[in-house]
Write a protein that holds these residues in place. Structure first.
Motif, PDB file in Angstrom:
ATOM      1  N   ARG A  53      -9.300  -2.336  -6.559  1.00 19.16           N
ATOM      2  CA  ARG A  53      -8.069  -2.424  -6.787  1.00 19.16           C
ATOM      3  C   ARG A  53      -7.171  -1.476  -5.839  1.00 19.16           C
ATOM      4  NH1 ARG A  53      -8.188  -0.364 -11.863  1.00 19.16           N
ATOM      5  NH2 ARG A  53     -10.677   0.172 -11.004  1.00 19.16           N
ATOM      6  N   ILE A  54      -5.944  -1.856  -5.384  1.00 19.50           N
ATOM      7  CA  ILE A  54      -5.163  -1.071  -4.586  1.00 19.50           C
ATOM      8  C   ILE A  54      -3.764  -0.981  -5.471  1.00 19.50           C
ATOM      9  CG2 ILE A  54      -3.868  -0.885  -2.348  1.00 19.50           C
ATOM     10  CD1 ILE A  54      -6.756  -1.358  -1.864  1.00 19.50           C
ATOM     11  N   VAL A  55      -3.469   0.446  -5.678  1.00 21.39           N
ATOM     12  CA  VAL A  55      -2.319   0.695  -6.548  1.00 21.39           C
ATOM     13  C   VAL A  55      -1.294   1.222  -5.231  1.00 21.39           C
ATOM     14  CG1 VAL A  55      -1.199   1.924  -8.226  1.00 21.39           C
ATOM     15  CG2 VAL A  55      -3.102   0.995  -8.593  1.00 21.39           C
ATOM     16  N   TRP A  56      -0.029   0.303  -5.032  1.00 21.87           N
ATOM     17  CA  TRP A  56       0.535   1.061  -4.014  1.00 21.87           C
ATOM     18  C   TRP A  56       2.027   1.170  -4.522  1.00 21.87           C
ATOM     19  CZ3 TRP A  56      -0.279  -1.058   1.165  1.00 21.87           C
ATOM     20  CH2 TRP A  56       0.745  -0.522   2.272  1.00 21.87           C
ATOM     21  N   VAL A  57       2.183   2.626  -4.377  1.00 23.61           N
ATOM     22  CA  VAL A  57       3.396   3.121  -4.855  1.00 23.61           C
ATOM     23  C   VAL A  57       4.438   3.620  -3.904  1.00 23.61           C
ATOM     24  CG1 VAL A  57       2.512   3.984  -7.130  1.00 23.61           C
ATOM     25  CG2 VAL A  57       2.537   5.522  -5.285  1.00 23.61           C
ATOM     26  N   HIS A  58       6.006   3.535  -4.261  1.00 24.31           N
ATOM     27  CA  HIS A  58       7.031   3.789  -3.220  1.00 24.31           C
ATOM     28  C   HIS A  58       7.754   5.009  -3.781  1.00 24.31           C
ATOM     29  CE1 HIS A  58       6.147  -0.406  -2.337  1.00 24.31           C
ATOM     30  NE2 HIS A  58       6.624  -0.229  -1.129  1.00 24.31           N
ATOM     31  N   GLY A  59       7.955   5.931  -3.024  1.00 25.10           N
ATOM     32  CA  GLY A  59       8.907   6.851  -3.157  1.00 25.10           C
ATOM     33  C   GLY A  59      10.272   6.981  -2.526  1.00 25.10           C
ATOM     34  N   GLY A  60      10.427   7.978  -1.479  1.00 29.85           N
ATOM     35  CA  GLY A  60      11.512   7.998  -0.682  1.00 29.85           C
ATOM     36  C   GLY A  60      11.263   7.395   0.353  1.00 29.85           C
TER      37      GLY A  60
END
Lengths: 404, 595
Positions: A53-60
């Motif tokens: 499983r890949i969890v891809w998160v976005h910040g700045g």
């Protein structure tokens, strides 16, 4: 040895652990795209592995890294997910769900609600966390310059990091703060952080701020090449590199895979304009065909395989299109590369606070450049050749032929 | 009253929240548009070499980096005083660069970001009421638009065919860009005075080959007819009625055949645009074609008060026939898609950049004044953590997006505004038809159709630029040096795929940047209330909509507010672009900082 022999040997080689010599040899013998295809047989075997499983998160960030991911060619994203049995378990741009609150309470299920989905995937643990974008720490350490679903991204990222098997930071914002951390009057107020580094400073990575120890792989670049991201994920899923045991051998001091960011190779080595450099022929205004050194090119001290791999369908790289390399994979980017269009010999390397390792690397490159400078002084008076334009046309035509 | 909040609204660029108040009938009575994050972009361009801007400002947005590099290059042309001399070839290259990015960006939005909502399970429930025909249409929607990792009732759904094919086309378009601009996103090419690379004859041949491959996709997936046929009968139709007639006649043929066979596949001629047009619009689908059901996207996303909204475009794509150089104020006759301002009743007036002001009354910034023109702008992010609170209602400050207006009017920007100002017959014809039949005009349905139409309009021009206007042996840049930028100013007016984009730059006696500013499309569209309390375009468009599928046809479902998803996403929001800080010289810093 014929091509078959190479193919056979390559099947048993681990590209993440290859040194530059073996890598270049393989690429030189087979061409980048065939080289990558030799791994397809192994990729098929990955189906036997359990789902990753890949969890891809976005910040700045600007979503350029996700855009680049979608540009992946060998393999492309959908192939990679399928063949490697990976599940993109969370990604705010590419997945269906969104955050839904009714009178302040999370509503519906994880099939439609991304906030519930996020909670579920975090709970399951053991995923690979991919971080795109910097983490805003300001104002005053509160992280309130980015609040999502009522929580600061600083807290969201901490929770995601705590339960991850390891972290892949993609793109300059996540690896080193990138443009968010460039010098300005509000930099300290905003206080953007990279995952393991902020600019060159490891003490300022957000993980140190959390007091959290997690293995990190940095895929630098603004944006990173899709291959760098997908092949790194592939290497881990295929067991080609064991995390964390193999990391000290396959990553450099900046936590970048050495195979993509070779310590003993710079973009300049394989630049298509390199011949002009060796002859001492330089462009001083844009749109010419010659070496871009005097227009500020940073390729002589930038460690990346851009000139071997090339971008977007394996076509090109920045200097090929007449623009100087701006060293977007270097930890101090953009400050360490500015001004982009002035010759390094004139202005020095400004705005940097480079640690010892980087200093040595740059020193080495400048020494090498110096050696070349001697050569180019020796050939300076040679008359210029006029048929470059035609040559370039021929090159492109040949290249086009290969692609079809 | 029920509070329905979408936080985050995903499948956009950046971090965005919408809070609505919804009554018992499932109608939105009040909406707030909230940008959730600050990056502080322009500040780090100050005191630097201005030429860096064409590369660095691309990092504002990875979806439309090209537009930022072009707006920056245009601003730099004027800053260096060479806007009159930029070679025609360079202007054509800028057009080509922009066109390829615009088509890629629109395709990504239509298929990957927005289209996914057409596979929302509410449409399965709705279409399930209409027998085999309904089921056949739902199978098409799901089979085309299901995104990555989609699950319904615990069952994994394969990635949709349209979705997957569009990713491949977007990749192809980015590959085409890399032939002359090195890489995407964050390509090179744009530079003060021209472009950094002149393509060879071989490059042009390869680009044309890419073009035809993309057009194959447009024919077989998007339109179901050859693009030339579509453009000839819509864009170049002799009247708006003829353009609408062409589309409706074509749909009627498809409907007549398919209501018998229940075959709504690509092979049967149902490209995505016909499928969307027939089943997206109540007027076209239910009233004109006699279909049993539609998504009724033409019932949502309009503006109830024409005095509070306008439609704005700065103009884009240089006209090659005008030769070298261009006018940086972007008069309408100088650009292929012209500049212009339409008021809420669609009365056109000439664009005047000095009419732009920005309000920060409801944004998290600290300033002595709430309204300023962009060139006087000075902005300091709120430094007090407790002041950053999104739950204090419409009277409070609630977004990092500012509220720009044109002559005091909030404006919608983007493909719809461009197609209206350009007087595209199809979009104008549909506007008239909706208005005549008592539908909101414009509306969410039309906003998306305008985006699809613009792909075709631009693609037709692109081929001409590539094969007719470009001269590989010509000049591609005029020489410049830094001293030409002493004590100067520049303005770059352009359009990003999602709307009007302007960059402004000023320098000191050392040619170093003293001011850099970008006013971008999503700042216009996603604006919060302004100083007078007038809601921004998305806030206005959400107010009055029924929140659930097909105008609450299945009743009110607060937990699946599809009307909000469709309408907010129809603006193609880009928060990274929308939220930026501005600073004149830094001189005012001490004065406005209130730590």
């Amino acid at each position: 040895m014929g091509e078959d022999g190479y193919l056979d040997r390559l099947k048993h080689l681990d590209f993440m652990k290859m040194n530059r010599r073996a890598f270049l040899k393989a690429v030189g013998a087979l061409g980048a795209s065939l080289f990558l295809q030799t791994y397809r047989s192994e990729i098929v075997r990955a189906l036997e592995f359990s789902e990753t499983r890949i969890v891809w998160v976005h910040g700045g960030e600007c979503t350029g890294c996700s855009e680049s991911l979608l540009n992946g060619g060998e393999p492309d994203l959908l192939q990679a997910l399928k063949r490697l049995n990976m599940r993109l378990a969370y990604h705010e741009v590419l997945l269906g769900p969104q955050g839904i609150y009714v009178d302040g309470k999370m509503a519906n299920t994880s099939e439609l609600n991304s906030e519930i989905l996020f909670e579920e995937v975090i709970e399951e643990k053991g995923y690979i966390l991919v971080a795109e974008g910097a983490i805003p720490n300001g104002p005053r350490g509160t992280g309130k310059y980015c609040i999502l679903g009522g929580k600061t991204y600083k807290d969201i990222f901490r929770r995601a990091a705590e339960n991850a098997a390891f972290i892949v930071a993609v793109g300059q914002c996540a690896t080193n703060g990138g443009v968010n951390s460039a010098d300005s009057e509000i930099r300290d107020l905003m206080d953007f952080r990279g995952v393991a580094f902020t600019m060159e400073d490891r003490e300022k990575g957000i993980l140190r701020e959390y007091g959290l120890e997690k293995p990190v792989i940095n895929i630098n670049g603004c944006p990173p090449h899709a291959d760098w991201m997908l092949l790194t994920l592939a290497a881990v899923v295929l067991g080609k590199i064991k995390v964390p045991d193999d990391l000290p051998y396959v990553l450099d001091e900046l936590l970048r895979p050495k195979v993509f960011f070779p310590p003993d190779h710079v973009i300049h080595d394989n630049c298509p304009r390199r011949g002009y450099y060796d002859k001492g022929e330089f462009d001083t205004v844009v749109s010419g065909p010659k070496c871009l050194w005097k227009l500020g090119c940073k390729a002589p001290y930038t460690h990346a395989d851009c000139a071997i791999r090339r971008w977007n369908g394996y076509h090109s790289l920045c200097p090929q299109s007449g623009s100087p390399c701006i060293a977007c994979v270097s930890p101090g980017f953009p400050d360490s590369s500015r001004p982009f269009f002035q010759e390094i010999e004139d202005v020095g390397i400004v705005g940097t606070n480079i640690d010892t390792v980087a200093k040595v690397a740059i020193g080495g490159a400048l020494l090498a450049a110096g050696a070349h400078a001697v050569r180019r002084i020796a050939v300076k008076d040679k008359p210029e050749r006029k048929e470059e334009k035609e040559e370039k046309g021929k090159e492109s035509a040949e290249k086009g032929g290969e692609d079809e | 009253m029920v509070e329905v909040t979408v936080d985050q609204l995903t499948r956009i660029e950046g971090h965005y929240r919408i809070t609505t108040q919804v009554n018992e009938e499932g109608v939105v009575t009040e909406a707030q548009s909230m940008g959730l994050m600050l990056r502080g972009f322009e500040r780090f361009l100050q005191k630097q070499d201005p030429r860096d801007a064409a590369l660095l400002t691309q990092r504002i947005c990875g979806v439309c980096p090209t537009s930022h590099s072009l707006a920056a290059a245009n601003a730099l042309d004027q800053l260096f005083g060479v806007e009159d001399a930029v070679p025609k070839n360079a202007l054509v290259m800028r057009n080509i660069h922009q066109a390829l990015n615009l088509i890629a960006s629109h395709a990504t939005h239509v298929y990957v970001l927005w289209g996914t909502d057409l596979a929302n399970p509410a449409y399965r429930d709705l279409l399930g009421n209409y027998g085999d025909t309904g089921k056949a249409v739902w199978d098409e929607l799901l089979g085309r638009f299901a995104p990555i990792s989609y699950r319904l009732d615990g069952v994994d759904i394969p990635v949709g065919r349209g979705y997957a094919a569009a990713i491949a086309e977007k990749r192809r378009l980015h590959e085409a860009i890399s032939l002359f601009a090195a890489k995407m996103p964050h390509s090179v090419l744009s530079h003060v005075g021209g472009v950094t690379y002149g393509p060879t004859a071989a490059d042009i041949g390869q680009l044309a080959s890419y073009y035809w491959k993309v057009m194959d996709f447009v024919e077989h997936f998007t339109l179901g007819v050859p693009p030339e046929t579509w453009v000839e009968n819509t864009r170049f139709a002799s009247s708006p009625q003829k353009a609408v007639g062409f589309v409706v006649d074509r749909l009627q043929e498809l409907v007549d055949a398919s209501l018998v066979s229940n075959d709504f596949s690509y092979a049967a001629g149902w490209g995505d645009v016909p499928l969307y047009t027939a089943f997206g619009s109540e007027l076209i689908g239910e009233e004109v074609l006699g279909l049993p059901a539609s998504m009724r996207l033409d019932r949502i996303g309009g503006y109830s008060d024409p005095s509070k909204i306008g439609f704005l475009t700065y103009g884009v794509f240089f006209k090659p026939e005008l030769g070298d150089g261009y006018d940086p104020t972007s008069p309408p006759e100088s650009r292929v898609i012209p500049s212009g301002f339409l008021n809420g009743n669609l009365k056109l007036s000439r664009f005047d950049h000095s009419k732009i002001t920005e309000s920060i009354a409801h944004s998290f910034y600290v300033d002595s004044e709430s309204d300023r023109t962009p060139l006087e702008g000075t902005t300091q992010p709120e430094p007090e953590p407790d002041e950053i609170d999104y739950s204090r209602g419409i009277e409070s400050r609630y977004s990092w997006v500012k509220a720009p207006h044109y002559g005091g009017i909030p404006c919608e920007v983007g493909p719809l505004s461009r197609m209206l100002v350009m007087k595209d017959p199809l979009i104008m014809g549909l506007m008239d038809l909706f208005r005549e039949k008592g539908y909101p005009a414009p509306n969410t349905f039309l906003r998306m159709l305008a985006r699809m139409q613009e792909i075709l309009v631009v693609a037709a021009e692109l081929l001409k630029w590539l094969t007719v206007d470009l001269d590989p042996s010509g000049k591609f840049a005029v020489p410049t040096d830094l001293s030409m930028a002493k004590d100067s100013q520049g303005m770059g007016l352009w359009e990003a795929p999602r709307g009007a984009l302007g960059h402004w730059v000023a320098t000191d006696s050392d040619s170093k940047v003293t001011l850099y500013q970008a006013v971008v499309p999503s700042t216009w569209n996603l604006a919060p209330r302004n100083t007078a309390g007038v809601p921004g375009p998305v806030e206005q468009a959400l107010t009055g909509i029924k929140i659930s599928a097909a105008g609450n046809a299945l009743g009110v479902d607060y937990t699946n507010p599809l009307g909000i998803f469709h309408t907010a996403r129809s603006y193609d929001p880009c928060l990274a672009c929308a939220i930026h800080t501005i600073d004149l010289t830094g001189k005012r810093k001490e004065q406005v900082r209130v730590i």
